[in-house]
Every structure is written in structure tokens, then in C-alpha cells.
Design a protein around this motif. Structure first.
Motif, PDB file in Angstrom:
ATOM      1  N   LEU A  38     -12.938  -4.538  -6.740  1.00 13.09           N
ATOM      2  CA  LEU A  38     -11.291  -4.691  -6.926  1.00 13.09           C
ATOM      3  C   LEU A  38     -11.061  -3.630  -7.701  1.00 13.09           C
ATOM      4  N   ASN A  39      -9.797  -3.073  -7.255  1.00 16.38           N
ATOM      5  CA  ASN A  39      -8.957  -2.144  -8.176  1.00 16.38           C
ATOM      6  C   ASN A  39      -7.667  -2.476  -8.564  1.00 16.38           C
ATOM      7  N   ASP A  40      -6.525  -1.792  -8.156  1.00 16.03           N
ATOM      8  CA  ASP A  40      -5.139  -2.040  -8.923  1.00 16.03           C
ATOM      9  C   ASP A  40      -4.719  -3.507  -8.931  1.00 16.03           C
ATOM     10  N   PRO A  41      -4.258  -4.037  -9.870  1.00 15.56           N
ATOM     11  CA  PRO A  41      -3.197  -5.115  -9.857  1.00 15.56           C
ATOM     12  C   PRO A  41      -2.100  -4.908  -8.951  1.00 15.56           C
ATOM     13  N   TYR A  55      -4.160  -8.165  -6.009  1.00 22.80           N
ATOM     14  CA  TYR A  55      -4.925  -6.844  -6.455  1.00 22.80           C
ATOM     15  C   TYR A  55      -5.824  -6.353  -4.999  1.00 22.80           C
ATOM     16  N   GLN A  56      -5.844  -5.085  -5.276  1.00 26.43           N
ATOM     17  CA  GLN A  56      -6.673  -4.172  -4.352  1.00 26.43           C
ATOM     18  C   GLN A  56      -7.988  -4.995  -4.148  1.00 26.43           C
ATOM     19  N   TYR A  57      -8.427  -5.208  -3.079  1.00 24.64           N
ATOM     20  CA  TYR A  57      -9.744  -6.187  -2.831  1.00 24.64           C
ATOM     21  C   TYR A  57     -10.457  -5.525  -1.426  1.00 24.64           C
ATOM     22  N   MET A  66     -12.599  -0.722   2.666  1.00 23.72           N
ATOM     23  CA  MET A  66     -11.221  -0.945   3.307  1.00 23.72           C
ATOM     24  C   MET A  66     -10.277  -1.948   2.350  1.00 23.72           C
ATOM     25  N   LYS A  67      -9.163  -1.851   2.077  1.00 23.30           N
ATOM     26  CA  LYS A  67      -8.393  -2.461   0.955  1.00 23.30           C
ATOM     27  C   LYS A  67      -7.715  -3.620   1.814  1.00 23.30           C
ATOM     28  N   LEU A  68      -7.736  -4.588   1.080  1.00 29.28           N
ATOM     29  CA  LEU A  68      -6.856  -5.918   1.594  1.00 29.28           C
ATOM     30  C   LEU A  68      -6.036  -6.250   0.065  1.00 29.28           C
ATOM     31  N   VAL A  98      -4.606  -1.717   3.151  1.00 21.80           N
ATOM     32  CA  VAL A  98      -3.469  -2.198   2.494  1.00 21.80           C
ATOM     33  C   VAL A  98      -3.157  -1.797   1.030  1.00 21.80           C
ATOM     34  N   TYR A  99      -2.597  -0.693   0.873  1.00 23.59           N
ATOM     35  CA  TYR A  99      -2.690   0.190  -0.570  1.00 23.59           C
ATOM     36  C   TYR A  99      -1.735  -0.526  -1.460  1.00 23.59           C
ATOM     37  N   SER A 100      -1.724   0.043  -2.570  1.00 27.07           N
ATOM     38  CA  SER A 100      -0.975  -0.800  -3.667  1.00 27.07           C
ATOM     39  C   SER A 100       0.473  -0.931  -3.543  1.00 27.07           C
ATOM     40  N   GLY A 101       1.217  -1.823  -4.281  1.00 28.37           N
ATOM     41  CA  GLY A 101       2.412  -1.926  -4.075  1.00 28.37           C
ATOM     42  C   GLY A 101       2.956  -3.065  -4.984  1.00 28.37           C
ATOM     43  N   VAL A 167       2.351   9.990  -0.850  1.00 24.18           N
ATOM     44  CA  VAL A 167       3.279   9.186  -1.385  1.00 24.18           C
ATOM     45  C   VAL A 167       2.943   7.630  -1.365  1.00 24.18           C
ATOM     46  N   ARG A 168       2.805   7.040  -2.386  1.00 18.53           N
ATOM     47  CA  ARG A 168       2.315   5.587  -2.329  1.00 18.53           C
ATOM     48  C   ARG A 168       2.872   4.873  -3.426  1.00 18.53           C
ATOM     49  N   ASP A 169       2.452   3.573  -3.539  1.00 23.77           N
ATOM     50  CA  ASP A 169       2.618   2.630  -4.544  1.00 23.77           C
ATOM     51  C   ASP A 169       4.041   2.280  -4.994  1.00 23.77           C
ATOM     52  N   PRO A 170       4.977   1.852  -4.036  1.00 24.71           N
ATOM     53  CA  PRO A 170       6.544   1.355  -4.262  1.00 24.71           C
ATOM     54  C   PRO A 170       6.437   0.263  -5.462  1.00 24.71           C
ATOM     55  N   TRP A 221       0.802  11.898  -9.225  1.00 22.37           N
ATOM     56  CA  TRP A 221       1.072  10.699 -10.102  1.00 22.37           C
ATOM     57  C   TRP A 221       1.294   9.522  -9.247  1.00 22.37           C
ATOM     58  N   GLU A 222       0.028   8.661  -9.692  1.00 27.21           N
ATOM     59  CA  GLU A 222      -0.176   7.194  -9.025  1.00 27.21           C
ATOM     60  C   GLU A 222       0.610   6.084  -9.779  1.00 27.21           C
ATOM     61  N   CYS A 223       0.815   5.100  -8.784  1.00 28.82           N
ATOM     62  CA  CYS A 223       1.521   3.866  -9.565  1.00 28.82           C
ATOM     63  C   CYS A 223       2.275   3.744 -10.510  1.00 28.82           C
ATOM     64  N   ILE A 283      -9.543   2.288 -17.721  1.00 30.23           N
ATOM     65  CA  ILE A 283      -7.991   1.743 -17.712  1.00 30.23           C
ATOM     66  C   ILE A 283      -7.344   2.625 -16.578  1.00 30.23           C
ATOM     67  N   TYR A 284      -6.461   1.768 -15.552  1.00 29.11           N
ATOM     68  CA  TYR A 284      -5.830   2.626 -14.681  1.00 29.11           C
ATOM     69  C   TYR A 284      -4.756   1.587 -14.032  1.00 29.11           C
ATOM     70  N   ALA A 285      -4.032   2.320 -13.233  1.00 29.81           N
ATOM     71  CA  ALA A 285      -3.155   1.705 -12.433  1.00 29.81           C
ATOM     72  C   ALA A 285      -2.369   0.355 -13.116  1.00 29.81           C
ATOM     73  N   GLY A 300      -3.739  -4.115 -16.008  1.00 26.86           N
ATOM     74  CA  GLY A 300      -4.217  -3.030 -15.699  1.00 26.86           C
ATOM     75  C   GLY A 300      -5.655  -3.152 -15.177  1.00 26.86           C
ATOM     76  N   TRP A 301      -6.093  -1.993 -14.217  1.00 25.75           N
ATOM     77  CA  TRP A 301      -7.267  -2.145 -13.775  1.00 25.75           C
ATOM     78  C   TRP A 301      -8.456  -1.732 -14.611  1.00 25.75           C
ATOM     79  N   MET A 302      -9.444  -2.293 -14.856  1.00 26.80           N
ATOM     80  CA  MET A 302     -10.432  -1.914 -15.972  1.00 26.80           C
ATOM     81  C   MET A 302     -11.545  -1.063 -15.015  1.00 26.80           C
ATOM     82  N   ILE A 304     -11.398   3.250 -13.132  1.00 28.56           N
ATOM     83  CA  ILE A 304     -10.831   4.412 -12.789  1.00 28.56           C
ATOM     84  C   ILE A 304     -10.871   4.946 -11.342  1.00 28.56           C
ATOM     85  N   PRO A 305     -10.360   5.701 -10.434  1.00 26.52           N
ATOM     86  CA  PRO A 305     -10.790   6.025  -9.192  1.00 26.52           C
ATOM     87  C   PRO A 305     -11.542   7.191  -9.383  1.00 26.52           C
ATOM     88  N   ASP A 306     -12.473   7.625  -8.597  1.00 27.81           N
ATOM     89  CA  ASP A 306     -13.302   8.679  -8.763  1.00 27.81           C
ATOM     90  C   ASP A 306     -14.171   8.887  -9.987  1.00 27.81           C
TER      91      ASP A 306
HETATM   92  C1  FRU Z   1      -4.948   3.729  -7.631  1.00 26.96           C
HETATM   93  C2  FRU Z   1      -4.835   3.895  -6.121  1.00 26.96           C
HETATM   94  C3  FRU Z   1      -3.455   3.920  -5.632  1.00 26.96           C
HETATM   95  C4  FRU Z   1      -3.730   3.369  -4.059  1.00 26.96           C
HETATM   96  C5  FRU Z   1      -4.825   2.318  -4.284  1.00 26.96           C
HETATM   97  C6  FRU Z   1      -5.936   2.452  -3.143  1.00 26.96           C
HETATM   98  O1  FRU Z   1      -5.929   3.340  -8.148  1.00 26.96           O
HETATM   99  O2  FRU Z   1      -5.490   5.051  -5.669  1.00 26.96           O
HETATM  100  O3  FRU Z   1      -2.594   5.154  -5.608  1.00 26.96           O
HETATM  101  O4  FRU Z   1      -2.489   2.890  -3.440  1.00 26.96           O
HETATM  102  O5  FRU Z   1      -5.230   2.813  -5.563  1.00 26.96           O
HETATM  103  O6  FRU Z   1      -6.711   1.422  -3.461  1.00 26.96           O
END
Ligand code: FRU
Length: 467
Positions: A38-41, A55-57, A66-68, A98-101, A167-170, A221-223, A283-285, A300-302, A304-306
Motif C-alpha cells: 500500500l502507498n498513498d491514500p 489507496y495505492q495498492y 502495478m498500482k490499482l 493507476v496512480y494517485s488522485g 506531472v501527476r496527483d490531481p 513536488w508530489e501529491c 510519512i508521505y503523500a 498520510g502514508w506511513m 516514503i518512496p525510494d
Molecule cells: C507518491 C507517488 C505519487 C504517485 C504514486 C504512485 O508516493 O509517487 O506521486 O502518483 O505515488 O504510486
């Protein structure tokens, strides 16, 4: 992964869930993925009294994939229902995820906006400028569970010419009879920024303006979330590429906010200084929304990417990462305060005042009359120290290689701590500072021991039930 591919693999999920059952680090009052990663709500909103948490799953892989959009709902914030993923990757414009939004509710209808990720592996593409498509896609739904079609609103070619392909995360909001869409971005000079689009009908969007700081603050800058609390505008976002400065910006990527003066009509704006939202390791997103009681709620997501999570112990048990406790945001001038949503109190057992605290999942509350310095250990492995000017969380013994995180703090007035099996959330001075981290102690009994030069007005704790 389209819906058929997902359904064909549900046996795999059952096996993973068997593994998860035996994990002492599973969480009891936080949302974790039903299996996998799981990542971002995403798409946080309230509709007819039901709060939706997407959530990113990645259901079958605990280490990214692959994200759903996974899906939970709650009406009371202490009981949650799990549903089958809401958005699958099944069109050319979201074929690699299917990335964040976010969600926006209008006239009893959900409008979901998300980033359809498409990766081009062809060598002739340059990673920054043409290596991927980030399509802004709209889904309209009457119930938050079903929809008829996906409509691509913006493609790379529609973004300003000086933007890279990141360019992402509307996020969508309404102001002065206009709708605005905010997108996180990286320009071709590697400067992190926010794009703002404008619309009258939620479907046709025109570029309006770009926001960035006078001095470069990271490359991406994300999210982003533009919100207003008590008349103050804030831009919450996650800058990448900001150098660590002493105890500040200590994580690989940042999570925080800029107080903002923003005039949409005149296209004028002024940034205040960036403030870290949370000083913990994980903590992220974060995403926010207004509920029916006009509370500004943040989750938030507990994670952090990378960040290096290779030794995170839950991976062997088939899952990774979690969402934070939902928090209510308040503002005091240009500063955001965060406190756990009131509803968690329904998880509390009897109030306890003794020092003997062998329970595992607990809330601990300290209220000081005076505090020169203070030292607290929990679970024989987590240490919290206040030296009169700096508060430090030390996870050296249970953070799989991570050591300390700190914040400057003039006075220590109160501490509220939430200990779940493998997470700690610390709220200082009624939400002035927060530390969110995963932690993996051998012995999960809270066993608080404290010392220092202080006088306590009150100390109490509660065992917290599993939700
Ligand atoms: C933030 C992020 C977003 C992206 C998503 C992909 O954690 O990198 O920018 O839309 O995760 O899972």
C-alpha cells in the motif's frame, strides 16, 4: 492489471493472507493492505455519511508493482469495510499503473481524478522529458463503487511546454464559482512546482498558472493539496530533492506545507517558509478532505518512496506499509496543528494511572506542569528525549537500521503517544509537532520508564482495542 487478471489471482491473495495472520507486526488500529503493498491514500471523501478511503495498492507484491486503487470505507472511523479494488489498470492511458488522485463531490456524484501512468521503455526516449506519459483521467461515479467510463482529460502535450513528463496527483477544489485542479510537477530545469488548471464544468480544463518558490526547493513536488483552514491558505506537498539541513529535511523526501497567499484572479502568489508536517521516519503523500462536520481530516502514508525498506520485517509476511491514524487539522496563524480524530477514543479501555503498563497497544498521555528535560523509554527499545530545546525519537534498537529524528521545541507541555504493534505516533503540545514511524520491537509490552527534571500534572494511559 485489469479486473479479470486480478480475479484470477485471488487464490494467491488467500495464501498471502494466511502468512499475514501469523505476523506479530500486523497493525490493530491502522489500515494496512489486505495483502501486498500500500502507498498513498487517494480519493478521500465523505458521501451520504460514508467516508471513502481509496489507496495505492499492489495486491500480490509486497515490494511495489502495478498500482490499482484499493478501497476501504468507514462511517465511524473505528470500523472499516474492505472492498474490491475500485480502479484497475485497463486502458492504454493507464496501462502502467493507476496512480494517485483525489475525489470531488458535486450534485450527488463522485468525480475521481487520477494519473494514468504509461512508461515508454524505448531507448530513444529521455527519461525526464519523454520517458513516460502522465495522463489526467476522470471517472464519474454515482456510488463510489462502480463507473461506466474513463475519460482522459489532459495528456503530456497539454501541460506547459517547460514541464518534464512528471506531472501527476490531481486535487480538485471549488473557489469563487470556478473549479481548480492542482497537479504536482517537475519542470525541464528540474524545479519542483505546482500547476493549476481552471474549469467551469469539471471536465474541460484550461491551464491557469504555475506556482513555485522564489528559490528552488527540490526537483519534484508530489501529491499537492491546496486547502484553507481558518482563513489561511496552505499548500501541502511532498518535495523531492531537498538537501538535509541539520535536523531538518532528514528523510529522503519531504512532507510538509507552505503557508500561501494566493490570488487566483490576479494570478499572484507569495510563499511562506516550508514547514515539515511530521518529523518521523515514515510519512508521505498526505491527503485531506472536509467531512460532513466541516472537519479538515488528513490521512498520510506511513512510508516514503525510494526509502530503504529492504529490511522491513513485514515483507516476508506478504505485506508492507500502512496509513496513519486519521487526524484533524487546525491552524494557528501560519502553523498547522494535527490531532487524532476524536472517534479513536471509542477504542479506549478503562483509564489507567499506574506506572505498570504491560499492555501492547496503548495510548499514553503526559501533561507537564514544568519540564526542563525528560527521558522516556518504551518497549525497552524506543527512546524519546527532550533536552530543553530539542525533542528526539531514537529507534536505533527497533528501526531496522534507522536511528534518530528530532525537532526544535521551546517548551514541552504535553505528549500523546499511540503504540500499535509496529507503529508509533507521537503528538507533542496538542499537535504542534508530530512524529510518525514504523518500529519493530522484539517485546511489544509498552513498559514506559521515565526520568528527568520535570513535574507532571497528569499521566494516564489506555489500552486500545483492535478495530
Ligand atoms: C507518491 C507517488 C505519487 C504517485 C504514486 C504512485 O508516493 O509517487 O506521486 O502518483 O505515488 O504510486
Amino acid at each position: 492489471m485489469n479486473k479479470t487478471e486480478y480475479l484470477n489471482r485471488l487464490d494467491e491473495q488467500k495464501k498471502i493472507q494466511e502468512l499475514m495472520k501469523g505476523d506479530k507486526y500486523t497493525l490493530n488500529f491502522h489500515l494496512i493492505p489486505p495483502s501486498g503493498w500500500l502507498n498513498d491514500p487517494n480519493g478521500l471523501c465523505q458521501f451520504n455519511g460514508v467516508n471513502h478511503i481509496y489507496y495505492q495498492y499492489t495486491p500480490f507484491d509486497a515490494t511495489w508493482g502495478m498500482k490499482l486503487w484499493g478501497h476501504y470505507t468507514t462511517e465511524d472511523w473505528i470500523t472499516y469495510k474492505e472492498y474490491e479494488p475500485f480502479i484497475f489498470s485497463d486502458i492504454e492511458d493507464d496501462r502502467d499503473g493507476v496512480y494517485s488522485g483525489s475525489a470531488f463531490i458535486k450534485n450527488n456524484e463522485f468525480y475521481f481524478y487520477y494519473t494514468g501512468n504509461v512508461k515508454h521503455t524505448d531507448k530513444k526516449y529521455d527519461y525526464i522529458s519523454a520517458g513516460r506519459e502522465q495522463n489526467t483521467i476522470l471517472i464519474k461515479s454515482k456510488d463510489g463503487f462502480t463507473y461506466k467510463e474513463k475519460k482522459t482529460l489532459l495528456k503530456n502535450i497539454d501541460y506547459p511546454k517547460n514541464m518534464s513528463c512528471h506531472v501527476r496527483d490531481p486535487q480538485i477544489f471549488e473557489k469563487n464559482d470556478n473549479y481548480y485542479m492542482v497537479l504536482g510537477a517537475r519542470d525541464l530545469d528540474d524545479i519542483g512546482c505546482i500547476l493549476i488548471y481552471q474549469s467551469k464544468d469539471l471536465e474541460n480544463w484550461d491551464y491557469h498558472m504555475t506556482l513555485t518558490t522564489p528559490e528552488k526547493f527540490g526537483y519534484m513536488w508530489e501529491c499537492p493539496n491546496i486547502i484553507e483552514i481558518s482563513g489561511q491558505t496552505f499548500l501541502i506537498c511532498c518535495p523531492q530533492g531537498v538537501e538535509q539541513q541539520g535536523i531538518d529535511y532528514a528523510n529522503i523526501y519531504q512532507c510538509g506545507y507552505f503557508p500561501l497567499e494566493l490570488d487566483f484572479e490576479k494570478k499572484e502568489y507569495k510563499f511562506g517558509d516550508f514547514i515539515e508536517l511530521d518529523r518521523g521516519f515514515d510519512i508521505y503523500a498526505p491527503q485531506t478532505f472536509l467531512d460532513g462536520n466541516n472537519r479538515r481530516i488528513l490521512i498520510g502514508w506511513m512510508g516514503i518512496p525510494d526509502a530503504d525498506y529492504t529490511n522491513q520485517p513485514t515483507i516476508d509476511k506478504g505485506w508492507q506499509h500502512a496509513l496513519t491514524l486519521p487526524r484533524e487539522l487546525k491552524a494557528n496563524g501560519k502553523k498547522i496543528y494535527q490531532l487524532p480524530l476524536e472517534e479513536y477514543k471509542k477504542l479506549r479501555g478503562e483509564v489507567q494511572k499506574t506506572l505498570d503498563c504491560s499492555a501492547e497497544n496503548v495510548e499514553l498521555n503526559f501533561e507537564f506542569t514544568t519540564c526542563k528535560n525528560f527521558n522516556l523509554t518504551l518497549r525497552d527499545s524506543i527512546s524519546l528525549t527532550y533536552d530543553g530545546s530539542v525533542f528526539t525519537l531514537d529507534l536505533e534498537k527497533c528501526g531496522f537500521g534507522r536511528k534518530t529524528r528530532s525537532v526544535k521545541l521551546k517548551n514541552l507541555i504535553d505528549i500523546q503517544i499511540f503504540l500499535d504493534n509496529s507503529s508509533i505516533e507521537i503528538f507533542l503540545n496538542s499537535g504542534e509537532e508530530v512524529f510518525t514511524s514504523r518500529c519493530y520491537s522484539k517485546n511489544l509490552e509498552a513498559n514506559p520508564k521515565f526520568s528527568g527534571e520535570y513535574t507532571l500534572n497528569d499521566f494516564k494511559w489506555y489500552e486500545l482495542k483492535k478495530f
